[in-house]
Design a protein around this motif. Structure first.
Motif, mmCIF file in Angstrom:
data_model
loop_
_atom_site.group_PDB
_atom_site.id
_atom_site.type_symbol
_atom_site.label_atom_id
_atom_site.label_comp_id
_atom_site.label_asym_id
_atom_site.label_seq_id
_atom_site.Cartn_x
_atom_site.Cartn_y
_atom_site.Cartn_z
ATOM 1 N N VAL A 135 0.853 -1.191 0.000
ATOM 2 C CA VAL A 135 0.000 0.000 0.000
ATOM 3 C C VAL A 135 0.889 1.241 0.000
ATOM 4 O O VAL A 135 1.657 1.464 0.933
ATOM 5 C CB VAL A 135 -0.939 0.027 1.226
ATOM 6 N N ARG A 136 0.806 2.005 -1.063
ATOM 7 C CA ARG A 136 1.595 3.233 -1.152
ATOM 8 C C ARG A 136 0.880 4.395 -0.470
ATOM 9 O O ARG A 136 1.494 5.203 0.227
ATOM 10 C CB ARG A 136 1.859 3.583 -2.615
ATOM 11 N N HIS A 137 -0.432 4.483 -0.668
ATOM 12 C CA HIS A 137 -1.176 5.623 -0.115
ATOM 13 C C HIS A 137 -2.651 5.268 -0.024
ATOM 14 O O HIS A 137 -3.166 4.516 -0.848
ATOM 15 C CB HIS A 137 -0.994 6.857 -1.001
ATOM 16 N N ILE A 138 -3.320 5.794 0.985
ATOM 17 C CA ILE A 138 -4.768 5.674 1.076
ATOM 18 C C ILE A 138 -5.358 7.062 1.260
ATOM 19 O O ILE A 138 -4.871 7.857 2.080
ATOM 20 C CB ILE A 138 -5.217 4.727 2.216
ATOM 21 N N GLU A 139 -6.369 7.352 0.474
ATOM 22 C CA GLU A 139 -7.027 8.655 0.543
ATOM 23 C C GLU A 139 -8.482 8.455 0.933
ATOM 24 O O GLU A 139 -9.135 7.493 0.513
ATOM 25 C CB GLU A 139 -6.952 9.364 -0.818
ATOM 26 N N VAL A 140 -8.984 9.344 1.793
ATOM 27 C CA VAL A 140 -10.386 9.319 2.226
ATOM 28 C C VAL A 140 -11.051 10.579 1.681
ATOM 29 O O VAL A 140 -10.659 11.692 2.027
ATOM 30 C CB VAL A 140 -10.499 9.271 3.756
ATOM 31 N N LEU A 150 -13.055 5.598 -0.401
ATOM 32 C CA LEU A 150 -11.693 5.198 -0.046
ATOM 33 C C LEU A 150 -10.932 4.871 -1.325
ATOM 34 O O LEU A 150 -11.398 4.069 -2.148
ATOM 35 C CB LEU A 150 -11.704 3.976 0.867
ATOM 36 N N VAL A 151 -9.769 5.479 -1.503
ATOM 37 C CA VAL A 151 -8.931 5.238 -2.675
ATOM 38 C C VAL A 151 -7.620 4.628 -2.196
ATOM 39 O O VAL A 151 -6.851 5.287 -1.482
ATOM 40 C CB VAL A 151 -8.656 6.539 -3.460
ATOM 41 N N VAL A 152 -7.381 3.370 -2.564
ATOM 42 C CA VAL A 152 -6.166 2.657 -2.147
ATOM 43 C C VAL A 152 -5.227 2.557 -3.350
ATOM 44 O O VAL A 152 -5.594 1.989 -4.386
ATOM 45 C CB VAL A 152 -6.487 1.258 -1.610
ATOM 46 N N VAL A 175 -13.049 13.280 9.538
ATOM 47 C CA VAL A 175 -12.551 12.702 8.282
ATOM 48 C C VAL A 175 -11.029 12.760 8.247
ATOM 49 O O VAL A 175 -10.351 11.805 7.862
ATOM 50 C CB VAL A 175 -13.134 13.442 7.057
ATOM 51 N N SER A 176 -10.470 13.888 8.705
ATOM 52 C CA SER A 176 -9.019 14.050 8.724
ATOM 53 C C SER A 176 -8.375 13.036 9.668
ATOM 54 O O SER A 176 -7.335 12.442 9.345
ATOM 55 C CB SER A 176 -8.664 15.474 9.146
ATOM 56 N N ARG A 177 -8.983 12.823 10.814
ATOM 57 C CA ARG A 177 -8.448 11.845 11.774
ATOM 58 C C ARG A 177 -8.554 10.431 11.220
ATOM 59 O O ARG A 177 -7.644 9.607 11.389
ATOM 60 C CB ARG A 177 -9.183 11.956 13.091
ATOM 61 N N LEU A 178 -9.671 10.135 10.556
ATOM 62 C CA LEU A 178 -9.842 8.818 9.952
ATOM 63 C C LEU A 178 -8.772 8.579 8.891
ATOM 64 O O LEU A 178 -8.159 7.498 8.822
ATOM 65 C CB LEU A 178 -11.239 8.713 9.324
ATOM 66 N N ARG A 179 -8.519 9.590 8.084
ATOM 67 C CA ARG A 179 -7.493 9.489 7.043
ATOM 68 C C ARG A 179 -6.120 9.207 7.651
ATOM 69 O O ARG A 179 -5.351 8.372 7.184
ATOM 70 C CB ARG A 179 -7.450 10.781 6.228
ATOM 71 N N LEU A 186 -1.788 1.473 7.357
ATOM 72 C CA LEU A 186 -1.670 0.705 6.122
ATOM 73 C C LEU A 186 -0.471 1.041 5.251
ATOM 74 O O LEU A 186 0.118 0.155 4.629
ATOM 75 C CB LEU A 186 -2.941 0.892 5.279
ATOM 76 N N GLU A 187 -0.121 2.304 5.160
ATOM 77 C CA GLU A 187 0.859 2.721 4.157
ATOM 78 C C GLU A 187 2.234 2.110 4.412
ATOM 79 O O GLU A 187 2.724 2.087 5.539
ATOM 80 C CB GLU A 187 0.940 4.249 4.108
ATOM 81 N N GLY A 188 2.817 1.575 3.339
ATOM 82 C CA GLY A 188 4.128 0.934 3.420
ATOM 83 C C GLY A 188 4.080 -0.542 3.763
ATOM 84 O O GLY A 188 5.120 -1.188 3.858
ATOM 85 N N LYS A 189 2.873 -1.090 3.939
ATOM 86 C CA LYS A 189 2.743 -2.500 4.315
ATOM 87 C C LYS A 189 2.314 -3.341 3.132
ATOM 88 O O LYS A 189 1.541 -2.909 2.276
ATOM 89 C CB LYS A 189 1.719 -2.661 5.451
ATOM 90 N N ARG A 190 2.820 -4.595 3.104
ATOM 91 C CA ARG A 190 2.335 -5.568 2.138
ATOM 92 C C ARG A 190 0.869 -5.882 2.446
ATOM 93 O O ARG A 190 0.406 -5.687 3.568
ATOM 94 C CB ARG A 190 3.161 -6.854 2.208
ATOM 95 N N LEU A 191 0.161 -6.421 1.464
ATOM 96 C CA LEU A 191 -1.275 -6.612 1.603
ATOM 97 C C LEU A 191 -1.658 -7.481 2.798
ATOM 98 O O LEU A 191 -2.611 -7.177 3.510
ATOM 99 C CB LEU A 191 -1.848 -7.204 0.315
ATOM 100 N N ALA A 192 -0.927 -8.559 3.028
ATOM 101 C CA ALA A 192 -1.261 -9.447 4.143
ATOM 102 C C ALA A 192 -1.136 -8.715 5.473
ATOM 103 O O ALA A 192 -2.021 -8.801 6.342
ATOM 104 C CB ALA A 192 -0.357 -10.675 4.127
ATOM 105 N N ALA A 193 -0.032 -7.971 5.643
ATOM 106 C CA ALA A 193 0.175 -7.216 6.888
ATOM 107 C C ALA A 193 -0.833 -6.081 7.011
ATOM 108 O O ALA A 193 -1.319 -5.765 8.111
ATOM 109 C CB ALA A 193 1.597 -6.667 6.938
ATOM 110 N N ALA A 194 -1.178 -5.455 5.878
ATOM 111 C CA ALA A 194 -2.127 -4.348 5.896
ATOM 112 C C ALA A 194 -3.509 -4.809 6.318
ATOM 113 O O ALA A 194 -4.217 -4.110 7.059
ATOM 114 C CB ALA A 194 -2.181 -3.679 4.530
ATOM 115 N N SER A 195 -3.925 -5.990 5.863
ATOM 116 C CA SER A 195 -5.249 -6.488 6.235
ATOM 117 C C SER A 195 -5.327 -6.771 7.734
ATOM 118 O O SER A 195 -6.348 -6.536 8.368
ATOM 119 C CB SER A 195 -5.581 -7.751 5.437
#
Length: 344
Positions: A135-140, A150-152, A175-179, A186-195
């Protein structure tokens, strides 16, 4: 002086090269006239008799020349001394064309179009596999006070968008806190670790945004966990029609290959089996596991970066294909697709 085995391989190599170029059975006189084999026509005929007895060439019709068999093509590919490299202008043109892609979809579609044009075969490319993604970035993005987008964005350039329906309205500060919470988790993690991280986040979130976090986490887990379906990009399918006679000698042979391409599962299985970038696999005729494509050959490799394979890429065509050029083209396109996606 070359050994008899090396001399016979030189004859086989000449037969393969001529047959790829002309699609006509090759005779001993033609070989002597076109190639500097350094031996007489009688010696070439004797060598061709041995090659035929060993199953490397065959005679399609009485009194005709010889054509390579699948075993002959395999011997030719296995003993390729060198692959003709692409010239600097060719490599530069490939890179510039791929860099012009506006997003992941555009880059992959450009890649298969280019590869099909270079090889005059069918080009196939697998979308980046989620298991290899970080995961490079997540946007709310708030769409209204009770709905979020949510944009992953993955490091492969893959983008997933998901809607979240909230149980209650939230304000801009929430919304800012949720983001921030989702990004940190999540950011910087492989998918398994991110989940795993997003699941843990749901139980640790502050009370006033907990419901929004739980709902977001539920939606994100569906995005982050590997899905069974995969996606394939095709280019140059029309190239098959130019080689229809090569697929078993009947229209039915080509139709079965087209059906396999349409169904995608057979091709995806072959691409999923590719090794790391830089390692090329060539499957020829009977080496294909699926009966639908046993009249074809396939050259595949992986694309990616920094030791990570994003997916597979390759070309599929008749066994009478230009293997040295096909290997060079597939390798080059795979390399530059990996570089372009990694730089985004």
């Amino acid at each position: 002086m070359p050994s008899p085995e090396d001399r016979r391989f030189a004859v086989l190599q000449a037969i393969v090269s001529d047959y790829i170029s002309t699609h006509e059975p090759v005779g001993s006189k033609t070989l002597v006239d076109r190639h500097s084999l350094g031996v007489s026509s009688a010696t070439v005929r004797n060598d061709m008799a041995v090659l035929e007895a060993e199953g490397y060439i065959r005679q399609p019709h009485t009194s005709s020349g010889r054509v390579p068999t699948d075993r002959g093509y395999r011997q030719f590919v296995d003993r390729l001394a060198e692959i003709k490299p692409l010239s600097p202008p060719e490599r530069r043109a490939i890179m510039e064309f791929l860099e012009g892609g506006v997003d992941l979809d555009d880059v992959l579609h450009r890649a298969v179009r280019l590869l099909a044009q270079l090889t005059r075969q069918v080009a196939v490319m697998q979308y980046p596999r989620l298991t290899s993604s970080t995961v490079r970035h997540i946007e709310v993005v708030p769409l209204n006070p009770a709905r979020l987008l949510l944009v992953v964005i993955m490091d492969t350039g893959r983008v997933d968008q998901r809607l979240v329906e909230l149980g209650d309205v939230i304000n801009d500060e929430q919304v800012s806190r949720l983001r921030s919470l989702l990004g940190t988790a999540l950011e910087g993690k492989r998918l398994a670790a991110a989940s795993v991280a997003v699941a843990e986040l749901a139980s640790q979130a502050p009370h006033d945004v907990r419901d929004a976090v739980v709902r977001s986490a539920t939606v994100l887990v569906e995005t982050l966990v590997e899905r069974s379906e995969d996606r394939l990009v095709l280019g140059g399918t029309a190239n098959l029609t130019a080689n229809a006679a090569d697929f078993g000698g009947t229209p039915t042979g080509m139709l079965t290959v087209l059906e396999a391409l349409e169904e995608q599962a057979v091709v995806l299985k072959l691409l999923a089996a590719v090794q790391q970038p830089g390692m090329v696999t060539v499957r020829i005729g009977e080496e294909m596991e699926d009966e639908q494509i046993r009249s074809a050959s396939m050259i595949t490799t992986g694309y990616g970066s920094a030791g990570t394979t994003f997916g597979g890429v390759g070309v599929l065509g008749p066994t009478r294909m230009d293997y040295p050029w096909g290997i060079a083209a597939v390798s080059a396109v795979a390399r530059y697709v990996g570089e372009v996606l990694s730089a985004r």
